[in-house]
Write a protein that holds these residues in place. Structure first.
Motif, PDB file in Angstrom:
ATOM      1  N   HIS A  89     -29.765  10.771  -2.101  1.00  0.00           N
ATOM      2  CA  HIS A  89     -29.762  10.912  -3.557  1.00  0.00           C
ATOM      3  C   HIS A  89     -30.806   9.989  -4.179  1.00  0.00           C
ATOM      4  O   HIS A  89     -30.956   9.954  -5.385  1.00  0.00           O
ATOM      5  CB  HIS A  89     -28.391  10.550  -4.126  1.00  0.00           C
ATOM      6  N   SER A  90     -31.451   9.204  -3.340  1.00  0.00           N
ATOM      7  CA  SER A  90     -32.367   8.201  -3.873  1.00  0.00           C
ATOM      8  C   SER A  90     -33.507   8.003  -2.877  1.00  0.00           C
ATOM      9  O   SER A  90     -33.477   8.529  -1.766  1.00  0.00           O
ATOM     10  CB  SER A  90     -31.619   6.880  -4.086  1.00  0.00           C
ATOM     11  N   VAL A  91     -34.504   7.218  -3.288  1.00  0.00           N
ATOM     12  CA  VAL A  91     -35.605   6.898  -2.379  1.00  0.00           C
ATOM     13  C   VAL A  91     -35.157   5.743  -1.502  1.00  0.00           C
ATOM     14  O   VAL A  91     -34.717   4.707  -2.003  1.00  0.00           O
ATOM     15  CB  VAL A  91     -36.860   6.493  -3.182  1.00  0.00           C
ATOM     16  N   ALA A  92     -35.240   5.928  -0.196  1.00  0.00           N
ATOM     17  CA  ALA A  92     -34.770   4.881   0.720  1.00  0.00           C
ATOM     18  C   ALA A  92     -35.964   4.174   1.350  1.00  0.00           C
ATOM     19  O   ALA A  92     -36.823   4.808   1.967  1.00  0.00           O
ATOM     20  CB  ALA A  92     -33.885   5.486   1.809  1.00  0.00           C
ATOM     21  N   MET A  93     -36.013   2.859   1.176  1.00  0.00           N
ATOM     22  CA  MET A  93     -37.032   2.051   1.859  1.00  0.00           C
ATOM     23  C   MET A  93     -36.447   1.628   3.197  1.00  0.00           C
ATOM     24  O   MET A  93     -35.418   0.949   3.251  1.00  0.00           O
ATOM     25  CB  MET A  93     -37.377   0.822   1.010  1.00  0.00           C
ATOM     26  N   GLU A  94     -37.121   2.040   4.265  1.00  0.00           N
ATOM     27  CA  GLU A  94     -36.598   1.745   5.602  1.00  0.00           C
ATOM     28  C   GLU A  94     -36.952   0.309   6.000  1.00  0.00           C
ATOM     29  O   GLU A  94     -38.089  -0.119   5.871  1.00  0.00           O
ATOM     30  CB  GLU A  94     -37.173   2.725   6.624  1.00  0.00           C
ATOM     31  N   ARG A  95     -35.964  -0.393   6.508  1.00  0.00           N
ATOM     32  CA  ARG A  95     -36.182  -1.788   6.894  1.00  0.00           C
ATOM     33  C   ARG A  95     -36.632  -1.927   8.336  1.00  0.00           C
ATOM     34  O   ARG A  95     -37.362  -2.833   8.670  1.00  0.00           O
ATOM     35  CB  ARG A  95     -34.889  -2.589   6.700  1.00  0.00           C
ATOM     36  N   CYS A  96     -36.141  -1.046   9.195  1.00  0.00           N
ATOM     37  CA  CYS A  96     -36.561  -1.178  10.590  1.00  0.00           C
ATOM     38  C   CYS A  96     -36.500   0.169  11.315  1.00  0.00           C
ATOM     39  O   CYS A  96     -35.950   1.146  10.809  1.00  0.00           O
ATOM     40  CB  CYS A  96     -35.778  -2.251  11.320  1.00  0.00           C
ATOM     41  N   ALA A  97     -37.128   0.169  12.471  1.00  0.00           N
ATOM     42  CA  ALA A  97     -37.150   1.362  13.324  1.00  0.00           C
ATOM     43  C   ALA A  97     -36.502   0.973  14.650  1.00  0.00           C
ATOM     44  O   ALA A  97     -36.788  -0.096  15.192  1.00  0.00           O
ATOM     45  CB  ALA A  97     -38.590   1.814  13.549  1.00  0.00           C
ATOM     46  N   THR A  98     -35.645   1.831  15.173  1.00  0.00           N
ATOM     47  CA  THR A  98     -34.933   1.517  16.409  1.00  0.00           C
ATOM     48  C   THR A  98     -35.457   2.376  17.565  1.00  0.00           C
ATOM     49  O   THR A  98     -35.935   3.497  17.358  1.00  0.00           O
ATOM     50  CB  THR A  98     -33.418   1.762  16.240  1.00  0.00           C
ATOM     51  N   ASN A  99     -35.315   1.832  18.774  1.00  0.00           N
ATOM     52  CA  ASN A  99     -35.896   2.487  19.955  1.00  0.00           C
ATOM     53  C   ASN A  99     -34.946   3.556  20.518  1.00  0.00           C
ATOM     54  O   ASN A  99     -34.483   3.455  21.653  1.00  0.00           O
ATOM     55  CB  ASN A  99     -36.193   1.423  21.015  1.00  0.00           C
ATOM     56  N   LEU A 100     -34.665   4.555  19.701  1.00  0.00           N
ATOM     57  CA  LEU A 100     -33.679   5.560  20.117  1.00  0.00           C
ATOM     58  C   LEU A 100     -34.028   6.944  19.558  1.00  0.00           C
ATOM     59  O   LEU A 100     -34.278   7.101  18.370  1.00  0.00           O
ATOM     60  CB  LEU A 100     -32.286   5.158  19.600  1.00  0.00           C
ATOM     61  N   MET A 101     -34.025   7.917  20.471  1.00  0.00           N
ATOM     62  CA  MET A 101     -34.109   9.323  20.054  1.00  0.00           C
ATOM     63  C   MET A 101     -32.766   9.958  20.376  1.00  0.00           C
ATOM     64  O   MET A 101     -32.283   9.865  21.508  1.00  0.00           O
ATOM     65  CB  MET A 101     -35.176  10.074  20.863  1.00  0.00           C
ATOM     66  N   ASN A 102     -32.170  10.602  19.374  1.00  0.00           N
ATOM     67  CA  ASN A 102     -30.933  11.329  19.613  1.00  0.00           C
ATOM     68  C   ASN A 102     -30.882  12.485  18.617  1.00  0.00           C
ATOM     69  O   ASN A 102     -30.451  12.323  17.475  1.00  0.00           O
ATOM     70  CB  ASN A 102     -29.722  10.401  19.460  1.00  0.00           C
ATOM     71  N   ALA A 103     -31.380  13.622  19.069  1.00  0.00           N
ATOM     72  CA  ALA A 103     -31.549  14.752  18.158  1.00  0.00           C
ATOM     73  C   ALA A 103     -30.282  15.586  18.085  1.00  0.00           C
ATOM     74  O   ALA A 103     -29.679  15.915  19.108  1.00  0.00           O
ATOM     75  CB  ALA A 103     -32.719  15.607  18.634  1.00  0.00           C
ATOM     76  N   ALA A 104     -29.891  15.941  16.869  1.00  0.00           N
ATOM     77  CA  ALA A 104     -28.744  16.830  16.689  1.00  0.00           C
ATOM     78  C   ALA A 104     -29.203  18.279  16.643  1.00  0.00           C
ATOM     79  O   ALA A 104     -28.396  19.202  16.698  1.00  0.00           O
ATOM     80  CB  ALA A 104     -28.010  16.469  15.402  1.00  0.00           C
TER      81      ALA A 104
END
Ligand code: PCA
Length: 225
Positions: A89-104
């Protein structure tokens, strides 16, 4: 006057979204620029800014190599990656990136990685060095609904962001971050979202604050990888 090269990327086609803010916002910033400095003391006076954009495939395998081509060609000082979050519902500023791929769901190449690292033996996460506090303050001033987010999910956005920060860690002085946009409201049945003008304004605030911070870091070592 310092020459600053900025790359802003987004995704070119995303599921059944007609107008994708992560495509439109970079295009608007490249076309219309980032506006004038706000006052005589604004560090933006000292920068000659050039903006390059690139639209990436929603592909675990190909998004990062496509961005890297642009980075190699333009040698940017600042890289702002963007993506779309359907439910936001808003603009999200991402703080970090994690070493994980998990696709739904499958990506554009039908890849469906489950609980796999993006980079084998890579760090669990990387923090962005964007000036998030200043950016969030600007959003508040401009009436843009915003959040700080702890990760961009486990699909292609996070994977791209992780690889971008992994690359940034090897560079001398590059600031990189990720902005997750909500859908553009108005034209569909989607109830959540923000209009495109607000989203472009948010993108402009991100670039302006990052340039200011690049030119006048508030702590001496903040840009040292
Ligand atoms: N959003 C997807 C991939 C591309 C995009 O804009 C994600 O959340 O990972």
């Amino acid at each position: 006057m310092q020459q600053l090269n900025v790359v802003i990327c987004g995704f070119d086609h995303y599921e059944n979204i007609d107008v994708n803010p992560s495509y439109e916002v970079p295009e608007a910033l490249a076309r219309d620029g980032i506006g004038e400095p706000s006052d005589v003391d604004d560090p933006l006076h000292d920068a000659n800014v050039s903006i390059n954009t690139v639209a990436l495939p929603v592909s675990f395998a190909n998004a990062w190599p496509t961005l890297l081509e642009t980075l190699d060609a333009t040698r940017p000082d600042i890289v702002i990656a963007t993506g779309l979050k359907h439910a936001a519902h808003s603009v999200a500023m991402e703080r970090c990136a994690t070493n994980l791929m998990n696709a739904a769901r499958p990506d554009a190449d039908n890849a469906l990685p489950r609980f796999e690292p993006i980079i084998k033996d890579g760090p669990a996460a990387y923090w962005t060095r964007l000036p998030l506090r200043a950016i969030i303050n600007d959003f508040a001033r401009d009436g843009i609904p915003a959040t700080l987010s702890s990760d961009a999910g486990t699909f292609v956005c996070n994977s791209l962001f992780y690889q971008l920060l992994h690359w940034t860690a090897t560079q001398d002085r590059v600031l990189a971050g990720f902005v997750s946009f909500p859908p553009i409201n108005g034209g569909s049945r989607l109830q959540n979202g923000l209009d495109l003008r607000q989203q472009v304004r948010a993108g402009r605030d991100v670039v302006r604050e990052t340039i200011r911070y690049y030119l006048q870091p508030s702590s001496g070592d903040i840009l040292i990888a």
